[in-house]
Scaffold this active site. Sequence first.
Site, short mmCIF file in Angstrom:
data_model
loop_
_atom_site.label_atom_id
_atom_site.label_comp_id
_atom_site.label_asym_id
_atom_site.label_seq_id
_atom_site.Cartn_x
_atom_site.Cartn_y
_atom_site.Cartn_z
N GLU A 294 0.79 -1.23 0.23
CA GLU A 294 -0.29 -0.12 0.05
C GLU A 294 0.66 1.13 0.06
O GLU A 294 1.78 1.42 0.61
CB GLU A 294 -0.95 -0.17 1.24
CG GLU A 294 -1.71 1.14 1.45
CD GLU A 294 -2.14 1.28 2.87
OE1 GLU A 294 -3.08 1.96 3.27
OE2 GLU A 294 -1.81 0.46 3.86
N LYS B 168 -9.44 2.04 -2.62
CA LYS B 168 -9.88 1.83 -1.20
C LYS B 168 -11.10 2.28 -0.86
O LYS B 168 -11.12 3.64 -1.10
CB LYS B 168 -8.56 1.98 -0.37
CG LYS B 168 -9.05 1.50 1.31
CD LYS B 168 -7.96 2.10 2.27
CE LYS B 168 -8.15 1.27 3.64
NZ LYS B 168 -7.13 1.64 4.50
N CYS C 115 -4.88 -2.90 3.08
CA CYS C 115 -4.82 -2.82 4.41
C CYS C 115 -5.71 -3.10 5.26
O CYS C 115 -6.36 -4.22 5.22
CB CYS C 115 -4.13 -1.42 4.64
SG CYS C 115 -3.53 -1.09 6.40
#
Length: 512
Positions: A257, A319, A369
């Site tokens: 990430e 995300k 994540c």
Amino acid sequence: MALLAGCLNVLSFAPFHFWPLECLGLALLFFVAIQSKEYTLLRVALLGWSYGFGAMFCGISWLIILMTRYNDLPLWLSLIGLALLASYLAIFAAIAMLLGTYLQRRWKLSAAITLLMVFPAIWAISEWLRGWVLTGFPWLASGYAHTASPLAGYAAVLGVYGVGWISAVIAASVAVTVVQPKVWKQMFALIVLLLVIGAGLRQYAWTQPTGQTISVRLLQGNVDQNLKFDMEHVNESLRLYHDMIVAEPADLIATPETALPLPSSQLPIEYLPSLNAFTQASHSRLLLGLVTHDGPKQYSNSALGFGHEYQTQAFRYDKHHLVPFGEFIPFGFRWFINMMKIPFGELSTRAELPQAMQVKDQYVLPNICYESLFGEEISQQLRMQSDGKNAVASILLNMSNLAWYGDSIAIPQHLQISQMRSLETGRPMLQATNTGATAVINAKGEVIAQIASQSRGTLSAQVQGMRGVTPYILYGNASILALASLSLLLAFLSGFIASIRTKKLTNKSLVS
């Protein structure tokens, strides 16, 4: 006792893996609560809160590293912040014990019925609520302790909250044995039955191999978080990941990430085109973690994909489940973000359903994540892809940067969460991280390859994609919520029938 049981609960999760302690700690909480006939409901709630506070304070104590080492907060203030967060999260355990005891008294239930049918059901519902209220924080849900226990077999059917429900039933059986020793044989048989069924379910293959294996290279740059966004070291980080990417071709190369410390609009003009050219020339595919900049104040935590299938238009995943404070700012907390010096305090996301990236005849579905904590969202994405209009992902990929938490237990805990996602979906999960744990997890939730945390390196492996759907993909958390509701309904009917019998006996006695 409840506080101590909660504190010891951390030992049931990775890296300790002493999963029976999770059942025993919950059994102690249930036993103490069922013995509280003279307690007010507030006192019972305090028991649940004490357990939840101990579990969360010890379990997520790694947040101290984030606050002290990387955000310059004094230790005393960091401890207060951790205590406040743990206090909030403990409210869900408090509500579970309060409501369970209230129903016992309201419905006039026996201790055994309350322990076996009410407490586990409400416990599962309370953990599910913790997973979505105020965007959710399902870290250390009970079921995660069982990725390597016989109960792991239930994950493909009921998900992590269902595994937690089964473990709570086992805990309740232990408590019943202490309260009513005469029924120890029946409780022992129930525990054995649940363990055997779980072990049997784990042997069942819900999904099957599809296509050819693909070669994978997962990059772990081990960039110190203090230096990552330091402008004096930006070029060093850009060069590091560029060199790691082009070092060797692979069917899929994945970075962590935000591997690139600059937003897309600030990158050197030739940086992304050169990586794209490498993927075209080497027949590789690349998933690159960075912050994309789409306009004024429009930043997204993204993964960009390059490869033969994406010559003219890069694959993109944004995300969508953002972290409070770290990626979006709750109302009235701008001062906190400024004090914590978080580089990207407020990000945006696109509303489109995330698609899977094609890698030869496999399809890889990324998550970034914190998103790996939300199994319901990943299963929903797979379920919606299976409508025939889109390619169904055969491999999952998590791209993370956990450097904020040093070499703490957060690293193995996060890996254990990814293992649960593999168990739920019957698909391999790849983890590409900055400092650890970079790993390959097979469709059975087993870590088959991993490189050492806090080291720089590349993990190379062959990965087999899987097709098919598990019951959890089909129904998500609806199954465990339905079972928990059914358990409560049966408990109510049991109390109702018992009250009718009591009235009849009373009437006969009066007639006599």
